[in-house]
Motif scaffolding. Structure first.
Motif, PDB file in Angstrom:
ATOM      1  N   VAL A   1       0.852  -1.195   0.000  1.00 25.27           N
ATOM      2  CA  VAL A   1       0.000   0.000   0.000  1.00 25.27           C
ATOM      3  C   VAL A   1       0.890   1.247   0.000  1.00 25.27           C
ATOM      4  O   VAL A   1       1.797   1.367   0.824  1.00 25.27           O
ATOM      5  CB  VAL A   1      -0.959   0.014   1.211  1.00 25.27           C
ATOM      6  CG1 VAL A   1      -1.805   1.283   1.218  1.00 25.27           C
ATOM      7  CG2 VAL A   1      -1.842  -1.224   1.206  1.00 25.27           C
ATOM      8  N   TYR A   2       0.596   2.165  -0.927  1.00 26.02           N
ATOM      9  CA  TYR A   2       1.385   3.380  -1.106  1.00 26.02           C
ATOM     10  C   TYR A   2       0.471   4.596  -1.052  1.00 26.02           C
ATOM     11  O   TYR A   2      -0.551   4.640  -1.735  1.00 26.02           O
ATOM     12  CB  TYR A   2       2.095   3.360  -2.467  1.00 26.02           C
ATOM     13  CG  TYR A   2       3.063   2.215  -2.603  1.00 26.02           C
ATOM     14  CD1 TYR A   2       4.421   2.396  -2.372  1.00 26.02           C
ATOM     15  CD2 TYR A   2       2.620   0.948  -2.952  1.00 26.02           C
ATOM     16  CE1 TYR A   2       5.311   1.345  -2.479  1.00 26.02           C
ATOM     17  CE2 TYR A   2       3.505  -0.112  -3.062  1.00 26.02           C
ATOM     18  CZ  TYR A   2       4.850   0.092  -2.827  1.00 26.02           C
ATOM     19  OH  TYR A   2       5.723  -0.947  -2.931  1.00 26.02           O
ATOM     20  N   ASP A   3       0.852   5.569  -0.256  1.00 26.28           N
ATOM     21  CA  ASP A   3       0.106   6.823  -0.162  1.00 26.28           C
ATOM     22  C   ASP A   3       0.850   7.898  -0.944  1.00 26.28           C
ATOM     23  O   ASP A   3       2.049   8.092  -0.764  1.00 26.28           O
ATOM     24  CB  ASP A   3      -0.050   7.245   1.303  1.00 26.28           C
ATOM     25  CG  ASP A   3      -0.924   6.277   2.081  1.00 26.28           C
ATOM     26  OD1 ASP A   3      -2.005   5.933   1.576  1.00 26.28           O
ATOM     27  OD2 ASP A   3      -0.514   5.860   3.180  1.00 26.28           O
ATOM     28  N   PHE A   4       0.114   8.586  -1.814  1.00 26.29           N
ATOM     29  CA  PHE A   4       0.642   9.658  -2.639  1.00 26.29           C
ATOM     30  C   PHE A   4       0.088  10.977  -2.118  1.00 26.29           C
ATOM     31  O   PHE A   4      -1.126  11.160  -2.098  1.00 26.29           O
ATOM     32  CB  PHE A   4       0.167   9.511  -4.091  1.00 26.29           C
ATOM     33  CG  PHE A   4       0.762   8.365  -4.858  1.00 26.29           C
ATOM     34  CD1 PHE A   4       1.599   8.614  -5.931  1.00 26.29           C
ATOM     35  CD2 PHE A   4       0.461   7.053  -4.534  1.00 26.29           C
ATOM     36  CE1 PHE A   4       2.121   7.567  -6.676  1.00 26.29           C
ATOM     37  CE2 PHE A   4       0.974   6.000  -5.265  1.00 26.29           C
ATOM     38  CZ  PHE A   4       1.815   6.255  -6.334  1.00 26.29           C
ATOM     39  N   THR A   5       0.955  11.891  -1.723  1.00 25.12           N
ATOM     40  CA  THR A   5       0.536  13.237  -1.346  1.00 25.12           C
ATOM     41  C   THR A   5       0.876  14.160  -2.512  1.00 25.12           C
ATOM     42  O   THR A   5       2.019  14.196  -2.977  1.00 25.12           O
ATOM     43  CB  THR A   5       1.269  13.707  -0.077  1.00 25.12           C
ATOM     44  OG1 THR A   5       0.989  12.780   0.975  1.00 25.12           O
ATOM     45  CG2 THR A   5       0.801  15.099   0.338  1.00 25.12           C
ATOM     46  N   TRP A   6      -0.126  14.885  -2.996  1.00 27.12           N
ATOM     47  CA  TRP A   6       0.033  15.775  -4.149  1.00 27.12           C
ATOM     48  C   TRP A   6       0.584  17.095  -3.643  1.00 27.12           C
ATOM     49  O   TRP A   6      -0.141  18.017  -3.298  1.00 27.12           O
ATOM     50  CB  TRP A   6      -1.311  15.939  -4.829  1.00 27.12           C
ATOM     51  CG  TRP A   6      -1.322  16.685  -6.099  1.00 27.12           C
ATOM     52  CD1 TRP A   6      -0.259  17.052  -6.880  1.00 27.12           C
ATOM     53  CD2 TRP A   6      -2.478  17.170  -6.775  1.00 27.12           C
ATOM     54  NE1 TRP A   6      -0.679  17.732  -7.992  1.00 27.12           N
ATOM     55  CE2 TRP A   6      -2.053  17.811  -7.953  1.00 27.12           C
ATOM     56  CE3 TRP A   6      -3.835  17.126  -6.497  1.00 27.12           C
ATOM     57  CZ2 TRP A   6      -2.939  18.403  -8.835  1.00 27.12           C
ATOM     58  CZ3 TRP A   6      -4.709  17.711  -7.385  1.00 27.12           C
ATOM     59  CH2 TRP A   6      -4.263  18.337  -8.541  1.00 27.12           C
ATOM     60  N   ASP A   7       1.894  17.206  -3.601  1.00 27.53           N
ATOM     61  CA  ASP A   7       2.565  18.372  -3.014  1.00 27.53           C
ATOM     62  C   ASP A   7       2.345  19.665  -3.794  1.00 27.53           C
ATOM     63  O   ASP A   7       2.294  20.737  -3.200  1.00 27.53           O
ATOM     64  CB  ASP A   7       4.068  18.101  -2.891  1.00 27.53           C
ATOM     65  CG  ASP A   7       4.364  16.916  -1.995  1.00 27.53           C
ATOM     66  OD1 ASP A   7       3.687  16.757  -0.958  1.00 27.53           O
ATOM     67  OD2 ASP A   7       5.274  16.143  -2.328  1.00 27.53           O
ATOM     68  N   SER A   8       2.232  19.576  -5.106  1.00 27.58           N
ATOM     69  CA  SER A   8       2.066  20.785  -5.910  1.00 27.58           C
ATOM     70  C   SER A   8       0.597  21.085  -6.207  1.00 27.58           C
ATOM     71  O   SER A   8       0.291  22.051  -6.904  1.00 27.58           O
ATOM     72  CB  SER A   8       2.845  20.663  -7.228  1.00 27.58           C
ATOM     73  OG  SER A   8       2.380  19.551  -7.979  1.00 27.58           O
ATOM     74  N   GLY A   9      -0.308  20.278  -5.671  1.00 24.10           N
ATOM     75  CA  GLY A   9      -1.733  20.477  -5.915  1.00 24.10           C
ATOM     76  C   GLY A   9      -2.295  21.634  -5.114  1.00 24.10           C
ATOM     77  O   GLY A   9      -1.654  22.157  -4.187  1.00 24.10           O
ATOM     78  N   PRO A  10      -3.505  22.044  -5.427  1.00 24.96           N
ATOM     79  CA  PRO A  10      -4.108  23.207  -4.786  1.00 24.96           C
ATOM     80  C   PRO A  10      -4.646  22.954  -3.376  1.00 24.96           C
ATOM     81  O   PRO A  10      -4.967  23.904  -2.671  1.00 24.96           O
ATOM     82  CB  PRO A  10      -5.255  23.578  -5.727  1.00 24.96           C
ATOM     83  CG  PRO A  10      -5.628  22.279  -6.362  1.00 24.96           C
ATOM     84  CD  PRO A  10      -4.345  21.514  -6.501  1.00 24.96           C
ATOM     85  N   ASN A  11      -4.734  21.693  -2.960  1.00 30.19           N
ATOM     86  CA  ASN A  11      -5.313  21.371  -1.653  1.00 30.19           C
ATOM     87  C   ASN A  11      -4.284  20.660  -0.779  1.00 30.19           C
ATOM     88  O   ASN A  11      -3.778  19.597  -1.145  1.00 30.19           O
ATOM     89  CB  ASN A  11      -6.544  20.466  -1.834  1.00 30.19           C
ATOM     90  CG  ASN A  11      -7.586  21.130  -2.701  1.00 30.19           C
ATOM     91  OD1 ASN A  11      -8.094  22.189  -2.373  1.00 30.19           O
ATOM     92  ND2 ASN A  11      -7.888  20.529  -3.837  1.00 30.19           N
ATOM     93  N   ALA A  12      -3.973  21.254   0.351  1.00 34.48           N
ATOM     94  CA  ALA A  12      -2.964  20.706   1.254  1.00 34.48           C
ATOM     95  C   ALA A  12      -3.295  19.273   1.662  1.00 34.48           C
ATOM     96  O   ALA A  12      -4.442  18.950   1.952  1.00 34.48           O
ATOM     97  CB  ALA A  12      -2.852  21.583   2.499  1.00 34.48           C
ATOM     98  N   ARG A  13      -2.281  18.431   1.627  1.00 30.26           N
ATOM     99  CA  ARG A  13      -2.347  17.040   2.072  1.00 30.26           C
ATOM    100  C   ARG A  13      -3.328  16.184   1.267  1.00 30.26           C
ATOM    101  O   ARG A  13      -3.755  15.134   1.711  1.00 30.26           O
ATOM    102  CB  ARG A  13      -2.648  16.942   3.563  1.00 30.26           C
ATOM    103  CG  ARG A  13      -1.560  17.558   4.429  1.00 30.26           C
ATOM    104  CD  ARG A  13      -1.830  17.438   5.916  1.00 30.26           C
ATOM    105  NE  ARG A  13      -3.120  17.959   6.333  1.00 30.26           N
ATOM    106  CZ  ARG A  13      -3.398  19.224   6.591  1.00 30.26           C
ATOM    107  NH1 ARG A  13      -2.464  20.127   6.482  1.00 30.26           N
ATOM    108  NH2 ARG A  13      -4.597  19.587   6.972  1.00 30.26           N
ATOM    109  N   TYR A  14      -3.719  16.622   0.074  1.00 31.22           N
ATOM    110  CA  TYR A  14      -4.633  15.856  -0.763  1.00 31.22           C
ATOM    111  C   TYR A  14      -3.833  14.884  -1.620  1.00 31.22           C
ATOM    112  O   TYR A  14      -2.707  15.169  -2.007  1.00 31.22           O
ATOM    113  CB  TYR A  14      -5.435  16.807  -1.662  1.00 31.22           C
ATOM    114  CG  TYR A  14      -6.585  16.151  -2.378  1.00 31.22           C
ATOM    115  CD1 TYR A  14      -7.700  15.704  -1.678  1.00 31.22           C
ATOM    116  CD2 TYR A  14      -6.553  15.965  -3.746  1.00 31.22           C
ATOM    117  CE1 TYR A  14      -8.764  15.110  -2.333  1.00 31.22           C
ATOM    118  CE2 TYR A  14      -7.614  15.379  -4.412  1.00 31.22           C
ATOM    119  CZ  TYR A  14      -8.716  14.947  -3.693  1.00 31.22           C
ATOM    120  OH  TYR A  14      -9.771  14.351  -4.334  1.00 31.22           O
TER     121      TYR A  14
END
Length: 71
Positions: free
Chosen positions: A21-34
């Protein structure tokens, strides 16, 4: 692991106690920790190329107006 796909940055972490299981945090996205989670059945690991393939699939489902998955 830091990952850049289509100009978007993600931090990918293996979930402790959950093999495959891998969690991806979208660092450059508009919503923090999404972000999103990708998993492989059993105790197998995803290779780097498979992790890189998961990000564009996620981005293709995001509503550009909200920065969240489209419904």
């Amino acid at each position: 692991m830091e990952l850049t796909v289509n100009g978007e940055r993600f931090t990918v972490t293996r979930r402790a106690g959950s093999p495959g299981v891998y969690d991806f945090t979208w660092d450059s996205g508009p919503n923090a920790r999404y972000g999103f989670t990708a998993a492989v059945h059993g105790t197998a690991r995803l290779e780097d190329a498979e992790l890189e393939d998961a990000a564009p699939e996620f981005l293709g489902q995001v509503d550009p107006a909200t920065g969240h998955l489209a419904e």
